[in-house]
Design a protein around this motif. Structure first.
Motif, mmCIF file in Angstrom:
data_model
loop_
_atom_site.group_PDB
_atom_site.id
_atom_site.type_symbol
_atom_site.label_atom_id
_atom_site.label_comp_id
_atom_site.label_asym_id
_atom_site.label_seq_id
_atom_site.Cartn_x
_atom_site.Cartn_y
_atom_site.Cartn_z
ATOM 1 N N LYS A 60 0.815 -1.218 0.000
ATOM 2 C CA LYS A 60 0.000 0.000 0.000
ATOM 3 C C LYS A 60 0.851 1.271 0.000
ATOM 4 C CE LYS A 60 -3.975 -2.060 2.365
ATOM 5 N NZ LYS A 60 -4.846 -1.992 3.578
ATOM 6 N N VAL A 61 2.000 1.214 0.679
ATOM 7 C CA VAL A 61 2.857 2.399 0.752
ATOM 8 C C VAL A 61 4.322 2.034 0.552
ATOM 9 C CG1 VAL A 61 1.278 3.551 2.368
ATOM 10 C CG2 VAL A 61 3.256 2.304 3.248
ATOM 11 N N LYS A 62 5.077 3.020 0.125
ATOM 12 C CA LYS A 62 6.536 2.983 0.169
ATOM 13 C C LYS A 62 6.966 4.027 1.191
ATOM 14 C CE LYS A 62 6.844 3.698 -4.288
ATOM 15 N NZ LYS A 62 7.341 3.925 -5.673
ATOM 16 N N VAL A 63 8.042 3.758 1.898
ATOM 17 C CA VAL A 63 8.552 4.710 2.878
ATOM 18 C C VAL A 63 9.943 5.169 2.459
ATOM 19 C CG1 VAL A 63 9.137 5.134 5.284
ATOM 20 C CG2 VAL A 63 7.235 3.612 4.725
ATOM 21 N N ARG A 64 10.099 6.462 2.386
ATOM 22 C CA ARG A 64 11.422 7.033 2.116
ATOM 23 C C ARG A 64 11.972 7.541 3.447
ATOM 24 N NH1 ARG A 64 10.216 10.205 -1.575
ATOM 25 N NH2 ARG A 64 11.006 9.050 -3.379
ATOM 26 N N TYR A 65 13.004 6.878 3.926
ATOM 27 C CA TYR A 65 13.601 7.255 5.208
ATOM 28 C C TYR A 65 14.694 8.303 4.996
ATOM 29 C CZ TYR A 65 11.163 3.418 7.521
ATOM 30 O OH TYR A 65 10.204 2.588 8.037
ATOM 31 N N HIS A 66 14.529 9.419 5.684
ATOM 32 C CA HIS A 66 15.529 10.482 5.715
ATOM 33 C C HIS A 66 16.174 10.396 7.102
ATOM 34 C CE1 HIS A 66 13.407 12.755 2.326
ATOM 35 N NE2 HIS A 66 12.482 11.902 2.744
ATOM 36 N N ILE A 67 17.315 9.727 7.193
ATOM 37 C CA ILE A 67 17.989 9.570 8.477
ATOM 38 C C ILE A 67 18.940 10.755 8.654
ATOM 39 C CG2 ILE A 67 19.342 8.077 9.951
ATOM 40 C CD1 ILE A 67 16.641 6.910 9.182
ATOM 41 N N LEU A 68 18.622 11.610 9.607
ATOM 42 C CA LEU A 68 19.294 12.899 9.712
ATOM 43 C C LEU A 68 20.413 12.910 10.759
ATOM 44 C CD1 LEU A 68 16.084 15.118 9.700
ATOM 45 C CD2 LEU A 68 17.607 14.678 7.767
ATOM 46 N N PRO A 69 21.490 13.635 10.477
ATOM 47 C CA PRO A 69 22.551 13.834 11.471
ATOM 48 C C PRO A 69 22.255 15.085 12.294
ATOM 49 C CG PRO A 69 23.275 14.708 9.373
ATOM 50 C CD PRO A 69 21.871 14.187 9.163
ATOM 51 N N MET A 70 21.129 15.080 12.970
ATOM 52 C CA MET A 70 20.618 16.294 13.608
ATOM 53 C C MET A 70 21.126 16.482 15.037
ATOM 54 S SD MET A 70 16.641 17.403 14.027
ATOM 55 C CE MET A 70 16.187 18.934 14.846
ATOM 56 N N LEU A 71 21.298 15.383 15.767
ATOM 57 C CA LEU A 71 21.572 15.488 17.200
ATOM 58 C C LEU A 71 23.019 15.142 17.547
ATOM 59 C CD1 LEU A 71 18.279 13.849 18.527
ATOM 60 C CD2 LEU A 71 18.752 16.262 18.083
ATOM 61 N N ASN A 72 23.928 15.446 16.642
ATOM 62 C CA ASN A 72 25.342 15.107 16.858
ATOM 63 C C ASN A 72 25.882 15.589 18.197
ATOM 64 O OD1 ASN A 72 26.385 13.560 14.672
ATOM 65 N ND2 ASN A 72 26.225 15.334 13.344
ATOM 66 N N ARG A 73 25.514 16.806 18.574
ATOM 67 C CA ARG A 73 26.080 17.394 19.793
ATOM 68 C C ARG A 73 25.524 16.757 21.070
ATOM 69 N NH1 ARG A 73 22.577 20.962 22.078
ATOM 70 N NH2 ARG A 73 20.730 21.511 20.872
ATOM 71 N N LEU A 74 24.476 15.940 20.934
ATOM 72 C CA LEU A 74 23.825 15.376 22.114
ATOM 73 C C LEU A 74 24.289 13.964 22.444
ATOM 74 C CD1 LEU A 74 20.178 16.711 21.697
ATOM 75 C CD2 LEU A 74 22.070 17.663 23.020
ATOM 76 N N SER A 75 25.391 13.534 21.856
ATOM 77 C CA SER A 75 26.012 12.264 22.262
ATOM 78 C C SER A 75 27.403 12.572 22.805
ATOM 79 C CB SER A 75 26.101 11.288 21.083
ATOM 80 O OG SER A 75 26.917 11.815 20.047
ATOM 81 N N LYS A 76 27.911 11.676 23.634
ATOM 82 C CA LYS A 76 29.247 11.848 24.212
ATOM 83 C C LYS A 76 30.088 10.620 23.894
ATOM 84 C CE LYS A 76 27.491 14.561 28.118
ATOM 85 N NZ LYS A 76 27.371 14.632 29.591
ATOM 86 N N PRO A 77 31.103 10.748 23.028
ATOM 87 C CA PRO A 77 31.503 11.963 22.320
ATOM 88 C C PRO A 77 30.488 12.347 21.252
ATOM 89 C CG PRO A 77 32.724 10.094 21.490
ATOM 90 C CD PRO A 77 31.945 9.586 22.666
#
Length: 243
Positions: free
Chosen positions: A108-125
């Motif tokens: 019924k559907v196709k999904v296009r995943y946009h995996i974003l590098p949005m939260l880089n600063r919120l991981s350590k390192p």
């Protein structure tokens, strides 16, 4: 009598001090025990695979800096914007993952995943968002994106804590069946970093995805279809698209 009152007050202070120390000691012990019992999501161990019934069974191919999942015959395309570190994205997957899986597998559907590098600063390192998004594109080159995507959301690292390492991401790729000779180098060298940066910039400037009040990207997760933003407060959004 004055001396006696002074002496009694000192005893009271001493007793109160001992009580405070005892309470603090119990609190510290409780915190240590809690931390030891708390399941780790970012250790030196391998990343566990997601249960098989959580993995979409449909073709998944890298399409530039996105991944398209589903059958060619599907007439509806859904764009999903996520970050592997985003806890609300994890909630989105737990809430709608089964419905999305069924809709995709039913054609019924196709999904296009946009995996974003949005939260880089919120991981350590810092940098886990880019590392994981890049690894997912590397995996997609070998057709194993669905299992990889499911695993990274099934047991997410905590926001603000350490993300999975590149070595862990490589091991997970091999565990889901990636056999490409260039896969390890693709992850280690961040082959798709520039494309992911372009994707983040394009997404941030997409008028469909902007908050009307702030004029900024609404953040992850966001879902759109047919050039329109999907209201995720509507629990029937997916079935409404396929009517």
């Amino acid at each position: 009598m004055a001396q006696a009152r002074t002496s009694g007050g000192d005893r009271t202070k001493v007793i109160a001090g001992i009580a405070v120390v005892a309470v603090l000691a119990v609190a510290v012990i409780g915190y240590v025990v809690f931390q030891q019992m708390k399941p780790s999501t970012s250790t030196a161990d391998g990343i566990p695979l997601a249960p098989a019934d959580h993995v979409i069974s449909a073709p998944a191919v890298r399409d530039g800096n996105t991944v398209l999942v589903g059958k060619d015959t599907a007439t509806v395309t859904v764009d999903v914007y996520e970050d592997f570190l985003c806890p609300i994205c994890g909630t989105f997957e737990k809430t709608y993952g089964t419905d999305i899986k069924k809709a995709v597998e039913d054609g019924k559907v196709k999904v296009r995943y946009h995996i974003l590098p949005m939260l880089n600063r919120l991981s350590k390192p810092e940098g886990y968002s880019t590392d994981s998004a890049n690894a997912a594109l590397c995996v997609a080159d070998d057709g194993k994106f669905n299992a990889y995507h499911a695993a990274l959301f099934a047991k997410q690292p905590e926001e603000g804590e350490a993300g999975y390492t590149k070595d862990q991401l490589i091991k997970l790729g091999k565990d889901v069946g990636v056999t490409s000779a260039g896969f390890e180098a693709c992850v280690q060298n961040q082959t798709y970093k520039s494309q992911l940066d372009e994707l983040m910039s394009k997404t941030s400037n997409d008028p469909v995805l902007k908050d009307p009040e702030t004029g900024r990207f609404r953040g992850t997760p966001s879902v759109a279809s047919g050039g329109k933003l999907i209201d995720l407060d509507n629990k029937n959004w997916l079935s409404d698209l396929t009517k």
